[in-house]
Design a protein around this motif. Structure first.
Motif, PDB file in Angstrom:
ATOM      1  N   ARG A 189      42.380  29.913  42.377  1.00  0.00           N
ATOM      2  CA  ARG A 189      42.068  29.716  40.956  1.00  0.00           C
ATOM      3  C   ARG A 189      43.276  30.025  40.069  1.00  0.00           C
ATOM      4  NH1 ARG A 189      36.926  29.255  38.836  1.00  0.00           N
ATOM      5  NH2 ARG A 189      35.211  29.149  40.341  1.00  0.00           N
ATOM      6  N   LEU A 190      44.049  31.047  40.425  1.00  0.00           N
ATOM      7  CA  LEU A 190      45.248  31.368  39.653  1.00  0.00           C
ATOM      8  C   LEU A 190      46.250  30.226  39.717  1.00  0.00           C
ATOM      9  CD1 LEU A 190      46.214  35.117  40.272  1.00  0.00           C
ATOM     10  CD2 LEU A 190      45.684  34.039  38.088  1.00  0.00           C
ATOM     11  N   ARG A 191      46.497  29.727  40.923  1.00  0.00           N
ATOM     12  CA  ARG A 191      47.511  28.686  41.090  1.00  0.00           C
ATOM     13  C   ARG A 191      47.067  27.366  40.463  1.00  0.00           C
ATOM     14  NH1 ARG A 191      51.109  31.126  44.043  1.00  0.00           N
ATOM     15  NH2 ARG A 191      50.449  32.687  45.575  1.00  0.00           N
ATOM     16  N   ALA A 192      45.765  27.127  40.432  1.00  0.00           N
ATOM     17  CA  ALA A 192      45.238  25.912  39.808  1.00  0.00           C
ATOM     18  C   ALA A 192      45.038  26.106  38.307  1.00  0.00           C
ATOM     19  CB  ALA A 192      43.915  25.515  40.457  1.00  0.00           C
ATOM     20  N   ARG A 193      45.389  27.278  37.802  1.00  0.00           N
ATOM     21  CA  ARG A 193      45.253  27.617  36.381  1.00  0.00           C
ATOM     22  C   ARG A 193      43.815  27.525  35.910  1.00  0.00           C
ATOM     23  NH1 ARG A 193      50.929  26.252  33.369  1.00  0.00           N
ATOM     24  NH2 ARG A 193      52.234  26.343  35.193  1.00  0.00           N
ATOM     25  N   GLU A 194      42.891  27.806  36.806  1.00  0.00           N
ATOM     26  CA  GLU A 194      41.477  27.847  36.427  1.00  0.00           C
ATOM     27  C   GLU A 194      41.119  29.190  35.818  1.00  0.00           C
ATOM     28  OE1 GLU A 194      39.283  26.899  39.912  1.00  0.00           O
ATOM     29  OE2 GLU A 194      40.110  24.880  40.099  1.00  0.00           O
ATOM     30  N   VAL A 195      41.897  30.225  36.103  1.00  0.00           N
ATOM     31  CA  VAL A 195      41.713  31.533  35.479  1.00  0.00           C
ATOM     32  C   VAL A 195      43.068  32.049  35.027  1.00  0.00           C
ATOM     33  CG1 VAL A 195      39.659  32.115  36.839  1.00  0.00           C
ATOM     34  CG2 VAL A 195      41.921  32.801  37.663  1.00  0.00           C
ATOM     35  N   ASP A 196      43.034  32.942  34.033  1.00  0.00           N
ATOM     36  CA  ASP A 196      44.264  33.548  33.529  1.00  0.00           C
ATOM     37  C   ASP A 196      44.624  34.816  34.292  1.00  0.00           C
ATOM     38  OD1 ASP A 196      44.596  31.717  31.250  1.00  0.00           O
ATOM     39  OD2 ASP A 196      42.775  32.674  30.504  1.00  0.00           O
ATOM     40  N   PHE A 197      43.586  35.582  34.669  1.00  0.00           N
ATOM     41  CA  PHE A 197      43.812  36.871  35.319  1.00  0.00           C
ATOM     42  C   PHE A 197      42.843  37.060  36.474  1.00  0.00           C
ATOM     43  CE2 PHE A 197      44.959  37.484  30.846  1.00  0.00           C
ATOM     44  CZ  PHE A 197      46.249  37.980  30.964  1.00  0.00           C
ATOM     45  N   CYS A 198      43.262  37.881  37.432  1.00  0.00           N
ATOM     46  CA  CYS A 198      42.371  38.364  38.480  1.00  0.00           C
ATOM     47  C   CYS A 198      42.436  39.880  38.491  1.00  0.00           C
ATOM     48  CB  CYS A 198      42.776  37.824  39.846  1.00  0.00           C
ATOM     49  SG  CYS A 198      42.527  36.049  40.042  1.00  0.00           S
ATOM     50  N   VAL A 199      41.274  40.509  38.578  1.00  0.00           N
ATOM     51  CA  VAL A 199      41.209  41.950  38.800  1.00  0.00           C
ATOM     52  C   VAL A 199      40.883  42.109  40.276  1.00  0.00           C
ATOM     53  CG1 VAL A 199      40.083  44.116  38.193  1.00  0.00           C
ATOM     54  CG2 VAL A 199      40.483  42.373  36.433  1.00  0.00           C
ATOM     55  N   ALA A 200      41.901  42.434  41.060  1.00  0.00           N
ATOM     56  CA  ALA A 200      41.796  42.347  42.516  1.00  0.00           C
ATOM     57  C   ALA A 200      41.872  43.720  43.166  1.00  0.00           C
ATOM     58  CB  ALA A 200      42.900  41.461  43.071  1.00  0.00           C
ATOM     59  N   SER A 201      41.101  43.874  44.244  1.00  0.00           N
ATOM     60  CA  SER A 201      41.147  45.086  45.054  1.00  0.00           C
ATOM     61  C   SER A 201      41.927  44.851  46.337  1.00  0.00           C
ATOM     62  CB  SER A 201      39.727  45.548  45.396  1.00  0.00           C
ATOM     63  OG  SER A 201      38.982  45.800  44.231  1.00  0.00           O
ATOM     64  N   GLN A 202      42.519  43.664  46.485  1.00  0.00           N
ATOM     65  CA  GLN A 202      43.395  43.338  47.599  1.00  0.00           C
ATOM     66  C   GLN A 202      44.664  42.725  47.025  1.00  0.00           C
ATOM     67  OE1 GLN A 202      41.435  41.480  51.140  1.00  0.00           O
ATOM     68  NE2 GLN A 202      39.716  41.238  49.735  1.00  0.00           N
ATOM     69  N   ALA A 203      45.730  42.789  47.797  1.00  0.00           N
ATOM     70  CA  ALA A 203      46.998  42.251  47.324  1.00  0.00           C
ATOM     71  C   ALA A 203      46.932  40.729  47.242  1.00  0.00           C
ATOM     72  CB  ALA A 203      48.124  42.678  48.256  1.00  0.00           C
TER      73      ALA A 203
END
Length: 311
Positions: free
Chosen positions: A140-154
């Protein structure tokens, strides 16, 4: 439209190609694009003819993106993303609000408190929230579908930036009355034969559980598997197994009470912790709402925002 090799390559061809490359399946791509499969196949074939290079390897009805298609896809993704950013910038310039900010997270409960505080501080921001595992967040980040991710994994990649928001210990939760209830700590060997409540592969809780066991040359016995990490404690309390739960959930339970009582113990293993990071794509266009979200999230104590009742 742009001339290439005597032909005309247009945006429709590029969008069609990107979707086919994502699915590597004509029927699924056609369904998403709401076009007929023959029409889609002709469009992709016309693009390949104009480029003078096959972009897919075809084996009967199966197609696979080849090395040339992979090279071309990187440039297509970048070009289409720039155009999408331009459209967003124009919409924001015409509108009276702060624009839209889209956020993906593995479990929505993780950032409920954060979003409540952000919405209160920026009521004109249009916030969109999506649940996704690590692989889907990267996509989703690379496709620009979202601006941010709050991730618990790298989330890794040369075009991704991140900042650590919070680091917390992960504890072992067991049903009340369990043989391990009351223990101060346990080793992996001591819980190797236990039944575990865990999330599906791809989620941070499962990744941590698998990593801790793999370090001891073992594989955990997962007998209850789901998609929502926030449900783990309830399932453990119901006696369906034991499982890994962030320490903050334990602290909240002690302070405000919980409808799913469990007993807690530490895991005597290295790196039994969770790291929350905010991830975004370097150089991507951010609306005013997006810029405000990044500043708001990284400039405050996430601990109190995630769980407003926890001081």
């Amino acid at each position: 439209m742009k001339k290439i090799g005597g032909g005309t390559m247009d945006l429709l061809q590029l969008r069609y190609f990107r979707t086919v490359a994502r699915y590597e399946h004509m029927s699924r791509a056609a369904d998403e694009l709401h076009v007929s499969q023959p029409s889609l196949s002709r469009t992709v074939a016309r693009l390949e003819a104009e480029l003078g290079t096959p972009l897919f390897d075809r084996e009967g009805r199966r197609i696979r993106l080849n090395q040339y298609g992979a090279v071309f896809l990187r440039h297509v993704e970048r070009a289409l993303s720039e155009l999408d950013d331009g459209r967003r910038a124009l919409r924001e310039a015409r509108g009276g609000g702060l624009g839209k900010v889209s956020v993906a997270c593995e479990t929505l409960l993780t950032i409920a408190g954060l979003l409540a505080r952000f919405r209160a501080a920026f009521p004109r921001a249009d916030v969109r929230l999506f649940q996704a595992d690590a692989a889907e967040m990267e996509r989703r980040l690379r496709a620009r579908e979202v601006d941010f991710c709050v991730a618990s994994q790298a989330l890794t990649g040369p075009d991704l930036d991140s900042v650590e928001l919070m680091r917390e210990e992960v504890l072992l939760a067991v049903p009340l009355g369990h043989r391990l209830a009351g223990r101060e700590s346990v080793t992996i060997a001591e819980i190797a034969e236990e039944s575990f409540v865990a999330t599906r592969p791809g989620n941070w809780q499962r990744a941590l559980l698998d990593r801790l066991f793999a370090a001891e040359g073992r594989t955990p016995e997962v007998t209850c598997e789901g998609d929502e990490p926030g449900a783990t404690q309830d399932l453990i309390s119901a006696g369906l197994g034991i499982g890994l739960v962030p320490a903050m959930s334990h602290q909240v339970a002690r302070q405000v009470g919980t409808h799913a009582p469990v007993a807690w113990t530490r895991v005597d293993a290295p790196d039994c912790h969770r790291v929350l990071t905010l991830v975004w794509r370097r150089g991507a266009h951010l609306s005013e709402a997006g810029r405000a979200f990044r500043e708001f999230t990284t400039g405050r104590s996430l601990r109190s925002m995630l769980h407003p009742g926890l001081q």
